[in-house]
Design a protein around this motif. Structure first.
Motif, short mmCIF file in Angstrom:
data_model
loop_
_atom_site.label_atom_id
_atom_site.label_comp_id
_atom_site.label_asym_id
_atom_site.label_seq_id
_atom_site.Cartn_x
_atom_site.Cartn_y
_atom_site.Cartn_z
N CYS A 32 0.82 -1.22 0.00
CA CYS A 32 0.00 0.00 0.00
C CYS A 32 0.85 1.26 0.00
O CYS A 32 1.98 1.28 0.51
N ALA A 33 0.30 2.31 -0.57
CA ALA A 33 0.93 3.62 -0.59
C ALA A 33 -0.04 4.65 -0.02
O ALA A 33 -1.27 4.47 -0.08
N VAL A 34 0.50 5.72 0.51
CA VAL A 34 -0.31 6.86 0.93
C VAL A 34 -0.42 7.80 -0.26
O VAL A 34 0.58 8.29 -0.79
N PHE A 76 -5.25 9.36 1.42
CA PHE A 76 -5.80 8.06 1.74
C PHE A 76 -4.79 6.97 1.38
O PHE A 76 -3.82 7.21 0.67
N LYS A 77 -5.02 5.78 1.89
CA LYS A 77 -4.17 4.64 1.60
C LYS A 77 -4.80 3.83 0.47
O LYS A 77 -6.02 3.66 0.44
N GLU A 105 -13.88 11.24 1.63
CA GLU A 105 -13.23 10.28 2.50
C GLU A 105 -14.04 8.98 2.58
O GLU A 105 -15.25 9.00 2.79
N GLY A 106 -13.35 7.86 2.39
CA GLY A 106 -14.00 6.55 2.43
C GLY A 106 -14.49 6.06 1.08
O GLY A 106 -14.81 4.88 0.93
N SER A 107 -14.56 6.94 0.09
CA SER A 107 -15.04 6.53 -1.24
C SER A 107 -13.87 5.93 -2.03
O SER A 107 -12.71 6.17 -1.73
N PRO A 108 -14.18 5.15 -3.07
CA PRO A 108 -13.10 4.58 -3.88
C PRO A 108 -12.48 5.63 -4.81
O PRO A 108 -13.08 6.68 -5.07
N ALA A 128 -10.62 0.48 -3.96
CA ALA A 128 -10.97 0.78 -2.57
C ALA A 128 -9.86 1.58 -1.90
O ALA A 128 -8.66 1.39 -2.17
N THR A 129 -10.25 2.50 -1.02
CA THR A 129 -9.29 3.31 -0.27
C THR A 129 -9.50 3.09 1.22
O THR A 129 -10.57 2.66 1.66
N GLN A 130 -8.47 3.41 1.98
CA GLN A 130 -8.53 3.31 3.44
C GLN A 130 -8.01 4.59 4.04
O GLN A 130 -7.29 5.36 3.40
#
Length: 270
Positions: A32-34, A76-77, A105-108, A128-130
């Motif tokens: 994963c990347a930021v 996001f991650k 925030e929270g959306s793909p 997907a994002t985190q």
């Protein structure tokens, strides 16, 4: 972009996502990347423990369209492996235009790709994002740069490729006097040394205020090799605390200041 971009935190478009894909693969040593979208451009960062931090920078002028809302932090991650796979969805030999959308925030992250060689064909990808963890600040504002080298990236890559692959440690010695740069490797049973004077064709500029001798984990140094393979120039900066910064300019004449950046923490002797 359409007139509905105001509903998104971030939107961007570029004529080809191929170069972006190559740049991301160069820092793909973690899952994963930021992902950070800032007014000045896009930055994706990966970390290995607290020892190595690598970033890919794509300034806003490399996009045909680039918009970031100024009242939110777009960070996001995201899976860098999935992102590069989507960018390459039409194959490594196909140039494809790219559009990116991130709603909130929270959306793909939404990608829209269209191959340049085929009309009326496009694909949408949702990744997907985190929520992103904070990125380490490895730089010490009180630590001054004590050495700077500008090297031709292909030659530097060849030098690293010639180093003993079984070595655990790489020692970097810098000095204002000859031989200026020496790289020493320590393996299980032997020691080898490569010297690079500032008069070498590999060296484009050299500045060193005082003699330095610092050790780094070999596996950390080798993480830069994929990025070197697509770069034209490597800038090495060493701080008084031993932190090594490598800035690698992408080999792409029509891209302005697109580059990768690596911070590598030195080993501490017992």
């Amino acid at each position: 972009m359409d007139d509905g971009t105001s509903q998104y935190y971030f939107t961007a478009a570029m004529d080809s996502g191929k170069t972006l894909c190559s740049l991301l693969k160069a820092i793909q040593f973690q899952e994963c990347a930021v992902f950070s979208a800032m007014p000045e451009g896009l930055k994706l960062t990966v970390e290995e423990g607290k020892c190595v931090q690598a970033s890919a920078y794509i300034p806003a002028e490399n996009f045909t369209e680039y918009n970031v809302r100024d009242d939110v932090d777009v960070m996001f991650k995201i899976s860098i492996a999935v992102l590069t796979e989507c960018l390459n969805i039409f194959g490594s030999g196909e140039e494809s235009s790219l559009k990116m959308y991130f709603r909130c925030e929270g959306s793909p992250l939404l990608l829209v790709l269209q191959p340049q060689s085929v009309n009326n064909v496009m694909t949408d990808c949702e990744i997907a994002t985190q929520t992103a963890d904070s990125v380490l600040e490895l730089r010490d504002e009180n630590a001054e740069d004590v050495a700077k080298l500008v090297l031709k990236a292909p030659a530097f890559l060849g030098l690293l490729a010639d180093l003993e692959r079984t070595c655990d440690t790489i020692e970097l010695n810098l000095s204002p006097v000859h031989p200026h740069v020496s790289i020493v490797t320590y393996g299980m049973q032997d020691r080898s040394c490569i010297e690079v004077p500032k008069s070498s064709d590999m060296v484009q500029s050299f500045a060193c205020d005082q003699p330095l001798s610092l050790k780094y984990q070999s596996s950390h140094i080798r993480l830069i090799m994929k990025a070197l393979a697509i770069s034209s120039k490597a800038v090495l900066r060493c701080s008084s605390n031993g932190l090594l910064l490598l800035q690698l300019k992408l080999e792409k004449e029509d891209q302005r200041q697109m580059f990768s950046e690596f911070y590598i923490v030195p080993l501490i002797d017992d």
